[in-house]
Motif scaffolding. Structure first.
Motif, PDB file in Angstrom:
ATOM      1  N   ARG A 244      -3.203   1.645 -19.127  1.00 16.91           N
ATOM      2  CA  ARG A 244      -2.181   0.606 -19.138  1.00 16.91           C
ATOM      3  C   ARG A 244      -1.603   0.315 -17.763  1.00 16.91           C
ATOM      4  O   ARG A 244      -0.976  -0.722 -17.554  1.00 16.91           O
ATOM      5  N   THR A 245      -1.786   1.234 -16.825  1.00 11.93           N
ATOM      6  CA  THR A 245      -1.346   0.968 -15.455  1.00 11.93           C
ATOM      7  C   THR A 245      -2.299  -0.039 -14.827  1.00 11.93           C
ATOM      8  O   THR A 245      -3.515   0.103 -14.924  1.00 11.93           O
ATOM      9  N   GLY A 246      -1.750  -1.076 -14.201  1.00 11.43           N
ATOM     10  CA  GLY A 246      -2.587  -2.167 -13.713  1.00 11.43           C
ATOM     11  C   GLY A 246      -3.582  -1.754 -12.653  1.00 11.43           C
ATOM     12  O   GLY A 246      -4.741  -2.156 -12.682  1.00 11.43           O
ATOM     13  N   THR A 247      -3.142  -0.950 -11.668  1.00 12.04           N
ATOM     14  CA  THR A 247      -4.016  -0.545 -10.575  1.00 12.04           C
ATOM     15  C   THR A 247      -4.599   0.825 -10.871  1.00 12.04           C
ATOM     16  O   THR A 247      -3.870   1.762 -11.216  1.00 12.04           O
ATOM     17  N   ALA A 298      -7.464  -3.647  -6.823  1.00 12.71           N
ATOM     18  CA  ALA A 298      -7.303  -3.260  -5.423  1.00 12.71           C
ATOM     19  C   ALA A 298      -8.668  -3.431  -4.764  1.00 12.71           C
ATOM     20  O   ALA A 298      -9.692  -3.487  -5.450  1.00 12.71           O
ATOM     21  N   ASN A 299      -8.678  -3.514  -3.445  1.00  6.57           N
ATOM     22  CA  ASN A 299      -9.925  -3.705  -2.703  1.00  6.57           C
ATOM     23  C   ASN A 299     -10.312  -2.426  -1.975  1.00  6.57           C
ATOM     24  O   ASN A 299      -9.522  -1.879  -1.209  1.00  6.57           O
ATOM     25  N   VAL A 300     -11.536  -1.984  -2.207  1.00  6.44           N
ATOM     26  CA  VAL A 300     -12.061  -0.815  -1.514  1.00  6.44           C
ATOM     27  C   VAL A 300     -12.776  -1.283  -0.256  1.00  6.44           C
ATOM     28  O   VAL A 300     -13.716  -2.076  -0.325  1.00  6.44           O
ATOM     29  N   GLY A 301     -12.319  -0.823   0.900  1.00  8.27           N
ATOM     30  CA  GLY A 301     -12.945  -1.203   2.161  1.00  8.27           C
ATOM     31  C   GLY A 301     -14.230  -0.435   2.409  1.00  8.27           C
ATOM     32  O   GLY A 301     -14.788   0.188   1.499  1.00  8.27           O
TER      33      GLY A 301
END
Length: 339
Positions: A244-247, A298-301
């Protein structure tokens, strides 16, 4: 036909001859490009052939280098064009030409490492990992003695930690909601606890972090044996889907590459790094990245390996950009892998 006509025909044939050379090499290059583009079409039976091919897709560059070299040696333009085209496909598929994800400053640095249950010096390992100043450190194959060393060595830099079974998470930020993640395959009857979930209270928002160590796979005469790994991936994918946590971050030794369809129940719900090969296993001569850092919302670099630590795996490090404009509310839509 006159001699003059014969000579003209020979000259015309001579002009066409270079494009007739290297047809086998050209076919090999085209086949390699098709495998890169359409690897999902390769059947997974017998012996999970599709998963096996997908585990080593980045190594297609070896075939292309050989084809390019022979095409130049033979002066075969057809093979050269085909090889260059396949190389462009390889570069696209492997994300070689992609730019780094943009970030406005809300970054999280994450290290993932299977420290090995035979690591002779966990104290040195802990010191080397913390030396890269990560915000989160995820570890697998933690034995009780090694756990005590990591707790002692990381307590100053990472005061918050959680360990369940043989997996652990060390954090610079407070942790809450720590529990086991149910990823145990039904066929394993002995005690087995290799998954945890915790919420990291990091600015600018809370992040649900899963640390997992999926079952090992074996390559034998009958092909790839990955049934338990695949079942564990399905269970972890279900956990992420219900989160349920968005990130969400998933960190762990998944015993598979992000292209391996056996991990699709998990990777289809997450964004995977598009840049960086970061082959992490085996440490002596790495041929594949089976240690993964993946995210939702989120974006993983670029993912990269760190120096060897005494484990049979190399640590991997990535920076996570948390400024992605997505909803962090419960029920937020999951990300999707670009692979």
């Amino acid at each position: 036909m006159s001699e003059r006509a014969d000579a003209a025909t020979d000259r015309a044939g001579g002009r066409r001859a270079p494009w007739r050379r290297g047809r086998v090499l050209a076919a090999l290059a085209v086949l390699t490009g098709l495998v890169l583009l359409f690897h999902r079409w390769i059947p997974n039976t017998p012996g999970r052939l599709g998963s096996l091919v997908e585990s080593f897709l980045p190594w297609c560059w070896l075939v292309l280098v050989v084809v390019l070299g022979l095409a130049l040696l033979r002066r075969a333009p057809l093979a050269l064009v085909a090889a260059l085209s396949a190389t462009a496909v390889w570069a696209y598929q492997c994300g070689v030409l992609l730019p780094e994800p943009r970030s406005d400053g809300h970054d999280l640095t994450v290290v993932q490492h299977n420290v090995s249950d035979e690591n002779p010096d966990p104290r040195r390992t802990a010191r080397e990992l913390s030396g890269h100043s990560p915000d989160l450190i995820a570890l697998e194959e933690l034995l009780p003695k090694a756990r005590a060393e990591f707790e002692r060595m990381l307590s100053a830099s990472h005061p918050h930690h959680a360990v369940i079974g043989t997996v652990g998470l060390w954090s610079k930020y407070p942790l809450s909601g720590v529990r086991a993640a149910d990823i145990k395959p039904a066929g394993i009857t002995e005690p087995w606890n290799r998954g945890l979930r915790a919420v990291v209270e990091a600015p600018p928002r809370d992040i649900a972090v899963y640390v997992a160590h999926l079952p090992s796979i074996r390559i034998g005469a009958t092909g790839l044996a990955s049934q338990w790994r695949d079942e564990s991936a399905r269970r972890l994918g279900a956990e992420v889907a219900a989160e349920r946590t968005g990130t969400v971050l998933v960190l762990g030794d998944l015993n598979g590459t992000v292209d391996d369809r056996g991990l699709a129940p998990l990777t289809s719900r997450l964004d995977v790094p598009d840049r960086g090969f970061a082959f992490s296993y085996p440490a002596a001569f790495p041929v594949a990245r089976i240690d993964q850092i993946m995210a939702r919302s989120a974006n993983v670099g670029r993912i990269r390996t760190l120096p060897a630590t005494g484990s049979d795996h190399l640590p991997v490090l990535a920076r996570i950009a948390l400024d992605d404009p997505v909803s962090a509310a419960p029920g937020a839509s999951p990300g999707r892998s670009t692979r």
